[in-house]
Design an enzyme around this catalytic site. Structure first.
Site, PDB file in Angstrom:
ATOM      1  N   GLU A 100       0.442  -3.400  13.039  1.00 36.19           N
ATOM      2  CA  GLU A 100       0.784  -4.029  13.429  1.00 36.19           C
ATOM      3  C   GLU A 100       1.131  -5.516  14.048  1.00 36.19           C
ATOM      4  OE1 GLU A 100       3.466  -4.701  10.115  1.00 36.19           O
ATOM      5  OE2 GLU A 100       2.077  -5.060   7.875  1.00 36.19           O
ATOM      6  N   TRP A 154       1.026  -0.809  -0.190  1.00 31.86           N
ATOM      7  CA  TRP A 154       0.064  -0.055   0.146  1.00 31.86           C
ATOM      8  C   TRP A 154       1.121   1.110  -0.322  1.00 31.86           C
ATOM      9  CZ3 TRP A 154      -2.021   2.004   4.917  1.00 31.86           C
ATOM     10  CH2 TRP A 154      -1.325   2.733   5.932  1.00 31.86           C
ATOM     11  N   ASP A 155       2.596   1.319   0.698  1.00 29.70           N
ATOM     12  CA  ASP A 155       2.816   2.152   0.048  1.00 29.70           C
ATOM     13  C   ASP A 155       2.871   2.731  -0.554  1.00 29.70           C
ATOM     14  OD1 ASP A 155       4.019  -0.143   1.729  1.00 29.70           O
ATOM     15  OD2 ASP A 155       6.148   1.017   1.805  1.00 29.70           O
ATOM     16  N   LYS A 203       3.237   0.489  16.337  1.00 32.16           N
ATOM     17  CA  LYS A 203       4.077   0.281  15.975  1.00 32.16           C
ATOM     18  C   LYS A 203       4.171   1.309  14.950  1.00 32.16           C
ATOM     19  CE  LYS A 203       6.204  -2.440  11.825  1.00 32.16           C
ATOM     20  NZ  LYS A 203       5.571  -2.561  10.607  1.00 32.16           N
ATOM     21  N   GLN A 204       2.892   2.347  14.604  1.00 32.69           N
ATOM     22  CA  GLN A 204       3.384   3.322  13.144  1.00 32.69           C
ATOM     23  C   GLN A 204       1.964   4.136  13.010  1.00 32.69           C
ATOM     24  OE1 GLN A 204       3.396   0.042  10.162  1.00 32.69           O
ATOM     25  NE2 GLN A 204       2.061   1.943   8.944  1.00 32.69           N
TER      26      GLN A 204
END
Lengths: 742, 742
Positions: free
Chosen positions: B478, B336-337, B592-593
């Site tokens: 994630e 998806w980047d 995580k993000q």
């Protein structure tokens, strides 16, 4: 014929903990591990109490062990004789499991001659708060030299606990006002969490001339009885111990003191007779005779002995812990084991006990509603590990990762939703077998409606789609967590809806008490509509077209096919957990215990026999039987498929689980030993409902025998709708005789 | 001012792999790691190819590295001079990132004098199949003694692979018919899985008198050029290499041979000029000038250089791998980047490339439908790690448990359903920014309808309840697997429904091509009704009443509150996985993000600024930023909250991720290094959409600058709806000038 006695000769240090379970005596109020009078904490002595719990710090909440009033040891000429410290010449323990009497006999080659110690004890079935012991010693010697003998006897309050100590305070004292002869010694322990009090009262009778002195040390209050002992003569000490808690009665201390005084007055022998008579009464309605297989008959009746030992008869609302009264393993908590594996035994032999077990669930409905609310659901979500008030003792972290030492998040507590249906199943089974609506009128109807509401609230459906589903659950097979549409769970939820419908449509109008209780609290028409819709549309996976096998949960068939042997080869550590997210079984078809097979047992009438046997054949080789709840389900279903030869080994596995004394006792450093009453109940169900084929047909008791190869016949009593029946089965014929009121 | 050149002096063995990424050159068709001509497999040499993959055995499927036509080393008087074997006196590598030209300069103290080796190379931006190199040597010595020099140069087919080798067959040869001067050497590799062929063709020019001999050994085909070398004189070798695959053209070999021959004829210098001119053209529409912060300007434009290097311009349907063309890390797969982090750069500077990226998704719709079908869903479920045809290269087991060495089941592939919405987002963003419906007419409309159908099929609702939910998913964070109602995912699904509605209600009637494509294949009215209902009822968690924070998923707020520092203290192994079922972050609030923050960036117009900043402040300290996709999302949202000083460090972290050369390169024994184009794209978005505040208002391009403290101004070009604009921002004022057609 069997002799109703098990015994083990010789002393083996390794067997101490296992003997504790195998030779247990109990009466439902308390259980006394089969340990020796001279044993202490480190030998896992326990006088385990029913239904009273305590928690200290972050430890698990667990039931209490009472101070041990049996504690006694012997000293001759300043030398102690006791196990395990002093090597004996001979040693034997035995249990008369017909009457719940435990005996030990040990001889030592003492300097003074051959010393024999005989003890006998029982937890009175006649007076549930009473424990009695006879302790006799004798030295055989040619000489006539007198021996300086001391018996130390009293109460050991240095109690073994798994997560203790639970007594913040211990009050050890004698009754100052009494004369020496009637002097009582007493210990009151005050628990940490709620300040409950546990009182132990002891008196004794020792006829020979002796002196008494009270010694208090190391959390023990002891009498030191000193006397001159003559060789060749037997000396007998009798002890009378009572146990009461502040939850039993506000006047518990008075009751405890009076009970031991009166018992002493009555005398040991008489008390033993009264106790034994109660046991005979129990067997009268429960003994199962097997012609042609003494080993099976012994194992089965020994299993029933254990069920009798833990049946609550001193109260009308209490249930049975997963390890009975054998200690603190599994927190003394009540699991689904009671309803699904033990209930039938009591229903068929002592329906009052069955009612007591179910009343516990009715009484703990508020706890179940609170649990549901905590998770954001309506209705009643019963505790996975239920303690008083329905408090769920189950932790979110139940397994230790052997590789990291970290606690692993488990989902037994929050995802094993089938527990509520087990409660419903128990209640409805009681209603159907007894024909009595009393339990429903007494709160059982609400339990069922609340459990149905719980499942109704859990139902999901795909927006595109009509069927209702249950997602993210754990079924009986705990190796596969967080699955969708576990067949067992879905079917049990449907059963719950159907039971609620039966109440709402019919039973509510058959008993005015039920109607009165429900009509103002519930929108009966609305609920009926909801539950009917739910029952109609809830998805129950069907046998697959090709092989007739029912998929355990969505996606099970796609998991890896691997033999249990091969799987074991993947173990990196013998204690590693097979389940969880990354366990060796998790992504394979290997399951811990009967799951679909349990469902098929409960609803066998809905399936062709061919489907039953196909599923048996499919799932059995894929089952690790890592739970003591597994074997009996395979045994019973095998009977229903007319495969008694396949049922037999599973039956024996269940029946032998305690008598063999070979159960798993340790998980790392945690003691998980104890008795296995669910296995015992499962063995009973296999015998009665499997081999004898007892079942109902249009409300009538019927049998459909299917005896294992070596059996010539069976005979047993069974209570149904308030009448006692005797079932007689031989190879040639079988019959049911109505013996009238039990 | 910046000088558009980065360089590193000195030779450090440890930096070999990191230099490979930092000094990469590429042209979208291929990427050449910044390694030295004499390097081999063990130094991670790679000529990484776009869009062609191979799998061997059970290894991960990964993109191909072509045989290395640059391979060259030197021998003087029988002694080799090459790194890393021969210790140099001086060594420097540099990259002119304005023009994609890589240079190395090394001197050795040779016995013959001071030896200087200069090389220069580029992957032609003018001819995407062409690589050129200049290799020059010189010995400085007082003496006039001739030196026996040998240059070994040719094609090294002993290729570095992570999960190779991928060439079952290697055909190494020369063109027999050619004369020596024009002789080509050629290698054709045939891949294992589908027998694709990769051809590398090389010719050279070396003017000094010399002899040539062809040597084939160890999977290398080399020319041995021998000549007498005079001290003080520079000797220049020019190499022309072409790379083609059988997927490019059936006549690929002819094309490859002609290209190198023609290039040799044109000459190195001319080729370099043509190449550089193309780069200047690219910068003309993309250079971002920052007044007052050279470090930021350099880092940002260096990031854009990397995006230019990997942009597919040789085809109209190809996307970009997560590690660009820097090697085989992450299987060369498209994540998806591309849509969420890289697309805007191309949309604003080179819309044709943006279209090419999205066409890749349109072309791989069949793969996405197949994946959905595999999981039992309708519609299109795009690959989490997409290779050709939309094949999902993602494994069910992506992480190794450091404690057991076992593979851990991960759910990226099957639960990270937000990938389909990212594709929709990309397409609709293209439509909105370009104003062109062409992409929709070209298959984009179907992609959107199929993605919406996929989400519609995933929707569940509680039977008791009206709202629609998405269960058992993984959001961008994630570390928390299998959650319900991840806000990001739900919001993106709603966006997908809304996009589908826009097509069905409006766009389908604006372009006859769209109507033609859709009307026979779909029930447009029925779909519109479904998607409208879904959009209306899909649950989007709202800011909580008290703190204004949006819960990341159901139950997130109940997780353990712990600082990242404290959490790190719980690590038992520095490489252990933080997520999964039992990771240290799993049952805590540490993520995580950016997750909610990413959602707020995309839909900032739906929320008050106060809500945006409250969520930023809440989630930032709880974010580990364990992904290179995290920092830029915090940077952009900080700008939207008027906190440029907070945005700046996150912007710099994104912009510096490749230039610093300090990225994490190893996970256990697996090389995970490479460039970070999503970070580069994120840095661009922060600069343009954050600091400059470029946005649309009623279809008009607007800016809303919010410069970081040290910046005096910015200036950059931007393409919008087929017109080129120049944005000029100073502290005092800002403006947008329309420069007409780009």
């Amino acid at each position: 014929m069997i002799n109703w006695r098990i015994e083990e000769e010789g002393f083996d240090q390794e067997r101490i903990s296992s003997h504790g379970n195998k030779f247990l005596v109990g009466n439902g109020y308390l259980g006394i591990r089969g340990t020796l009078p001279e044993y202490e904490k480190k030998e896992f002595v326990a006088v385990n109490l029913a239904g009273i719990y305590d928690q200290v710090g972050d430890g698990w909440r667990e039931p209490l062990n009472a101070p041990n009033g049996l504690y006694t040891y012997l000293r001759l000429n300043n030398k102690e004789y006791r196990l395990p410290q002093s090597e004996p010449e001979q040693h034997k323990v035995s249990l008369d499991y017909r009457h719940g009497v435990y005996e030990r006999s040990t001889t030592w080659n003492a300097a003074e001659g051959r010393l024999t110690l005989l003890t006998q004890r029982f937890a009175s079935m006649d007076e549930k708060h009473l424990i009695c012991m006879r302790y006799s010693i004798k030295v055989e010697d040619e000489s006539e030299q007198e021996i300086d003998a001391e018996i130390f006897t009293g109460i050991d309050a240095e109690v073994w606990d798994i997560n203790g100590p639970h007594y913040d305070e211990l009050n050890m004292r004698t009754n100052a006002e009494g004369n020496t002869a009637d002097e009582l010694i007493m210990v009151t322990g005050t628990t940490h969490e709620s300040g409950d009090q546990v009182g132990v009262y002891e008196t004794y009778r020792f006829d020979p001339m002796h002196q008494q002195e009270i010694v208090i040390e190391d959390n023990k209050i002891l009498r030191r009885l000193t006397f001159k002992m003559k060789p060749g003569k037997e000396y007998q000490l009798f002890k009378f111990i009572s146990v009461y808690t502040s939850k039993d009665h506000t006047d518990y201390e008075k009751l405890g003191r009076e009970l031991v005084s009166a018992s002493k007055h009555t005398g040991y022998q008489k008390k033993l007779e009264l106790h034994s008579k109660q046991w005979e009464k129990l067997w009268c309605n429960s003994e199962v005779m097997i012609d042609g297989d003494d080993e099976a008959m012994e194992a089965l009746n020994y299993s029933l002995y254990h069920l009798h030992c833990i049946a609550p008869r001193h109260t009308d609302h209490l249930s049975i812990a997963a390890r009975g009264l054998s200690g603190q393993t599994y927190k003394g908590a009540v699991f689904w084991d009671t309803e699904m594996f033990m209930l039938d035994f009591f229903l068929f032999t002592e329906p009052e006990v069955a009612k007591t077990l179910l009343k516990y669930r009715i009484d703990t409905l508020p706890g179940a509603k609170k649990k549901a609310e905590y998770y954001g659901y309506q209705g009643a979500f019963y505790a996975w590990e239920s303690q008083e008030g329905g408090y769920d003792a189950c932790s979110d972290y139940n397994v230790t990762d052997v590789f990291t030492g970290r606690q692993m998040r488990t989902y037994f507590k929050d995802k094993q939703i089938h527990i509520s249906a087990a409660v419903v199943y128990g209640i409805m089974r009681y209603v159907n077998y007894t024909g009595s609506l009393e339990l429903l009128a007494d709160g059982g109807a609400e339990v069922i409606l609340e459990c149905a509401s719980f499942y109704y609230d859990l139902l999901v459906k795909k927006v595109r789609g009509d069927r209702y589903e249950l997602h993210d659950v754990i079924g009986p097979d705990e190796y596969h967590e967080r699955v969708n549409n576990n067949t067992y769970t879905n079917r049990m939820a449907k059963y719950t809806f159907d039971s609620a419908i039966q109440i709402l449509r019919k039973l509510v109008y058959q008993d005015v008490r039920i109607e009165e209780r429900l009509k103002d609290r519930y929108d009966l028409t609305g609920l009926l509509e909801q539950f009917q819709d739910a029952s109609d549309r809830l998805y129950i996976p069907e046998p697959d077209q090709k092989g007739g096998v029912i998929e355990q949960f969505d996606g099970y068939f796609a998991l890896e096919e691997v033999s249990i042997e091969e799987l074991k080869g993947r173990l990196l550590h013998d204690k590693e957990y097979w389940g969880g997210a990354y366990g060796i079984a998790t992504h394979t078809k290997v399951i811990k215990q009967a799951d679909v097979v349990t469902m098929l047992n409960l609803f066998s009438q809905d399936y062709e026999e061919e489907i039953l046997s196909k599923n048996w054949e499919y799932y059995e080789p894929r089952t690790e039987h890592g739970s003591s709840l597994s074997a009996c389900m395979y045994a019973i279903l095998a009977c229903k498929c007319h495969m008694p030869e396949k049922a037999y080994p599973f039956f024996m596995k269940s029946a032998l689980s305690d008598i063999s004394g070979k159960g798993k006792e340790w998980a790392g450093l945690i003691y998980i030993g104890g008795t296995h009453p669910a296995s015992s109940g499962g063995a009973y169900m296999t015998a009665i409902e499997g081999f004898a084929g007892v079942h109902l047909e249009q409300g009538e008791l019927k049998i459909k025998p299917c005896l294992p190869p070596g059996w010539n016949g069976m005979s047993f009593p069974i209570i149904y709708r308030d009448e006692l029946y005797r079932v007689e089965i031989t190879k040639e014929q079988s019959s049911i005789h109505n013996l009238g009121k039990p």
